[in-house]
Write a protein that holds these residues in place. Structure first.
Motif, PDB file in Angstrom:
ATOM      1  N   SER A 164       0.678  -1.182  -0.070  1.00  0.00           N
ATOM      2  CA  SER A 164      -0.188   0.062  -0.019  1.00  0.00           C
ATOM      3  C   SER A 164       0.774   1.125  -0.193  1.00  0.00           C
ATOM      4  O   SER A 164       0.659   2.250  -0.651  1.00  0.00           O
ATOM      5  CB  SER A 164      -0.726  -0.110   1.066  1.00  0.00           C
ATOM      6  OG  SER A 164      -0.254   0.251   2.501  1.00  0.00           O
ATOM      7  N   ALA A 184      -6.380   5.573  -0.936  1.00  0.00           N
ATOM      8  CA  ALA A 184      -6.631   4.412  -0.822  1.00  0.00           C
ATOM      9  C   ALA A 184      -7.858   3.887  -1.408  1.00  0.00           C
ATOM     10  O   ALA A 184      -7.914   2.820  -1.952  1.00  0.00           O
ATOM     11  CB  ALA A 184      -6.356   4.096   0.637  1.00  0.00           C
ATOM     12  N   LEU A 189      -7.557   0.034  -2.662  1.00  0.00           N
ATOM     13  CA  LEU A 189      -6.921  -0.962  -1.579  1.00  0.00           C
ATOM     14  C   LEU A 189      -7.895  -1.162  -0.494  1.00  0.00           C
ATOM     15  O   LEU A 189      -8.927  -0.704  -0.353  1.00  0.00           O
ATOM     16  CB  LEU A 189      -5.887   0.295  -0.795  1.00  0.00           C
ATOM     17  CG  LEU A 189      -4.673   0.705  -1.807  1.00  0.00           C
ATOM     18  CD1 LEU A 189      -3.638   1.222  -0.853  1.00  0.00           C
ATOM     19  CD2 LEU A 189      -3.980  -0.464  -2.517  1.00  0.00           C
TER      20      LEU A 189
END
Length: 343
Positions: A164, A184, A189
């Protein structure tokens, strides 16, 4: 797996020992734990106390750079150290470091890329009623922008996987919390949240001087991040709003004109024209912003490759390489074991 616990500090000599002493020494699924202290321009004994407690890894800022920059520089150093997971906590001991074990487990088991601790804001005694409501509202706005369902978007107690961090890029110096969630979420993610109970308040926040300042800076960070990832949505709304407002004066003008009312009613035409021009400009800005967004995506892909080339392998990969036998050596090793190898 290698875990790096990073602690941004600004004159935390009184509370840092509590933080360091509460960090777990052993965690299931973690082979090595490294503590990294970010000295964000400390003028007290923070660094000295950290060394007394066994900390060997530091990032030093000659002067205060802000939480966002401290997080960024800490992540860079953690990746250089080969971190598989990076946990961010604070030097004021507001977060329960003993919960790091639970915080990293979803990443250890491959169920999440990012794990955010839910402080359960409604249970925090030193938060005022207004602050609790603002925290809830802020989380709702961030979730809308990121496409997530996180109960506490402002929490800084988080765990990030190495993968990440390769795709996240922080820009703001104020706080990385909102920005990284929006990034994100838009990069698909996997984000999870676990409930924790915060420790007692030790001092006033140094991130902002007042609640209005916090609201303004957080709002600016949210708007900036939203424009980065969904500019077309923002400018499409502006185009629609100004376009509809611009049509109203024209409708008024034609109604009055058909009714043979006296007066030219030129003011309606002027106002309508102005609003339609603004709508057209918003549309053009949306097109340009979307083209910039496309270019930014290409740059981020290139930056991801650059990071992977710069930081090399993670701690887990290096351990795997050390314990594995290269394929071209395997036949020779077998031959030596059987005594048939030629000199």
């Amino acid at each position: 797996m290698k875990l790096v616990v990073q602690i941004p500090c600004l004159n935390e000599e009184e509370t840092l020992p509590l933080v360091l002493e509460s960090i777990p020494r052993e965690i299931p699924g973690i082979d090595e734990i490294v503590v990294l202290v970010i000295d964000d321009g400390c003028s007290d004994r923070t660094v000295e106390i950290a060394r007394q407690h066994g900390v060997t890894e530091f990032v030093h800022h000659a002067r205060n750079q802000g939480l966002g920059r401290s997080f960024h520089d800490g992540v860079v150093r953690a990746l250089e150290l080969g971190a598989d997971i990076v946990v961010n906590t604070d030097g004021d001991n507001q977060y329960p470091q003993d919960q790091i074990t639970n915080l990293v487990q979803p990443i250890v088991h491959g169920k999440a890329d990012i794990v955010i601790a839910d402080r359960q804001v409604h249970l925090v005694e030193h938060f005022s009623w207004a602050k609790k409501k603002l925290q809830k509202l802020g989380s709702r706005v961030v979730n809308r922008a990121a496409g997530t369902e996180l109960p506490d978007a402002a929490s800084g107690f988080r765990a990030y996987s190495r993968e990440s961090l390769m795709v996240l890029n922080t820009i703001t110096r104020f706080s990385y919390c909102m920005e990284t969630i929006i990034q994100a979420g838009n990069k698909r993610l996997r984000i999870e949240s676990i409930p924790v109970t915060t420790n007692a308040k030790t001092r006033e926040s140094r991130l902002f001087k007042s609640t209005p300042e916090h609201v303004v800076k957080s709002g600016a960070a949210i708007v900036r991040s939203s424009l980065m990832y969904k500019p077309y949505a923002v400018f499409a709304w502006l185009t629609a709003i100004f376009g509809l407002l611009g049509l109203i004066p024209f409708v008024r003008y034609f109604v009055l004109w058909l009714g043979d009312r006296e007066g030219g009613h030129v003011q309606s035409l002027l106002l309508g024209s102005l609003l339609l021009i603004i709508a057209f400009m918003s549309l053009m800005l949306g097109v340009i912003s979307d083209l910039i967004r496309t270019n930014r995506i290409l740059i981020e892909i290139n930056l991801e490759h650059t990071k992977k080339a710069r930081f090399g392998k993670s701690g887990t990969e290096m351990m795997r390489d050390q314990t594995s036998v290269p394929q071209f050596d395997a036949p020779m090793a077998a031959a030596k074991a059987s005594g048939t190898a030629r000199p």
